[in-house]
Design an enzyme around this catalytic site. Structure first.
Site, PDB file in Angstrom:
ATOM      1  CB  CYS A 118     -53.671 101.887 -56.687  1.00 26.66           C
ATOM      2  SG  CYS A 118     -52.513 102.744 -57.743  1.00 26.66           S
ATOM      3  NE  ARG A 258     -50.725 105.133 -34.483  1.00 35.02           N
ATOM      4  CZ  ARG A 258     -49.953 104.082 -34.672  1.00 35.02           C
ATOM      5  NH1 ARG A 258     -49.524 103.390 -33.624  1.00 35.02           N
ATOM      6  NH2 ARG A 258     -49.587 103.725 -35.889  1.00 35.02           N
ATOM      7  N   GLY A 260     -51.800 111.159 -27.382  1.00 34.47           N
ATOM      8  CA  GLY A 260     -50.698 111.818 -26.695  1.00 34.47           C
ATOM      9  C   GLY A 260     -49.453 112.045 -27.510  1.00 34.47           C
ATOM     10  NE  ARG A 261     -47.147 106.919 -29.636  1.00 39.01           N
ATOM     11  CZ  ARG A 261     -46.764 106.286 -30.735  1.00 39.01           C
ATOM     12  NH1 ARG A 261     -45.940 106.893 -31.575  1.00 39.01           N
ATOM     13  NH2 ARG A 261     -47.169 105.060 -30.996  1.00 39.01           N
TER      14      ARG A 261
END
Length: 273
Positions: A118, A258, A260-261
């Site tokens: 938190c 991630r 490639g993206r």
């Protein structure tokens, strides 16, 4: 800081005996590794502030980063000394700050114990949750073709996570698109505070990006903006409030990073081909 900080040596990873169940095999005894989780009480000039559960490593950086992202200090120069003392029930961090910072404690003092996950636990008023922060500048860029390499470097640098599978990490990506340093903790906010403390102490403001292994919630955006970082990359998703705050503070926010993206939620102008 005018004095040397004092580090406490505590085991951050511990070995334990477990019974391991796997399909197709009989239960068997085995050794396993657990990440350390310790209560850390934080006090400013002798005034108790809060207790956070964290991994007991890099505590000086945590003290600096937490103090800045809480809005207690404006600069690392506002901290005069940090003393870290181990007790039987946990650790106490006694932070000595400039006298002018003490007036803020009355407004920001927490009433509850913080947890590992938190970033706003114990805030007594809603107004204490979202701080007034100036939008960041436009001095940083991130080359998209560097994404795969920084993700790989982050994974390789997570020594606690390799041993235990239970830590979050926050990484600083320098202006050349390289992972320069990684901090780990059982709490995602605390890993980020440790990194921000390091950034402040080494004066790397506005010269790189931050990559975290968690989701990007609004307080993560708030923390990076508080130290002048313009780009936040997260391995997981972003929340709606994080996106709104990123737009307001001019932060480039990306999630689901991630190989490639990635998903770009705000201010894509800093991402280059």
């Amino acid at each position: 800081m005018s004095k040397e900080t004092k580090q406490v040596q505590v085991n951050t990873v511990k070995q334990t005996r477990i019974i391991r169940y796997q399909n197709g095999t009989a239960p068997s005894g085995d050794d396993d590794m657990l990440i350390g989780e310790t209560p850390v009480a934080i006090e400013y000039n002798g005034i108790a502030y809060t207790v956070m559960m964290c991994t007991p490593s890099d505590l000086e950086e945590f003290a600096v980063g937490f103090s800045l992202t809480e809005g207690i200090i404006d600069h690392v120069r506002d901290i005069h000394d940090i003393e870290i003392v181990q007790a039987c029930s946990g650790i106490t961090m006694s932070v000595i700050v400039a006298n002018r910072c003490l007036n803020r404690l009355k407004e920001k003092r927490r009433s509850l114990t913080g947890t590992t996950g938190c970033g706003v636990c114990g805030a007594e008023q809603l107004s204490a949750v979202v701080r007034s922060i100036q939008p960041v500048a436009n001095n940083t860029s991130f080359q998209l073709q560097r994404l795969d390499s920084v993700l790989s470097a982050l994974s390789q640098a997570q020594s606690y996570n390799r041993l235990t599978g239970a830590s979050h990490a926050a990484a600083f990506i320098n202006a050349d698109g390289e992972v320069e340093i990684v901090f780990e903790d059982v709490g995602r906010h605390i890993a980020l505070d440790k990194l921000i403390g390091w950034i402040c102490r080494h004066r790397y403001q506005q010269s790189g990006s931050i990559l975290v292994t968690s989701r990007a919630s609004f307080e993560m955006v708030q923390k990076v903006a508080a130290c002048g970082i313009e780009i936040l990359l997260a391995v997981s998703a972003a929340t709606s409030m994080a996106v709104e705050l990123a737009e307001t503070l001019n932060v480039t926010l990306c999630g689901y990073c991630r190989p490639g993206r990635m998903n770009v939620y705000s201010n894509p102008q800093r991402l280059t081909e």
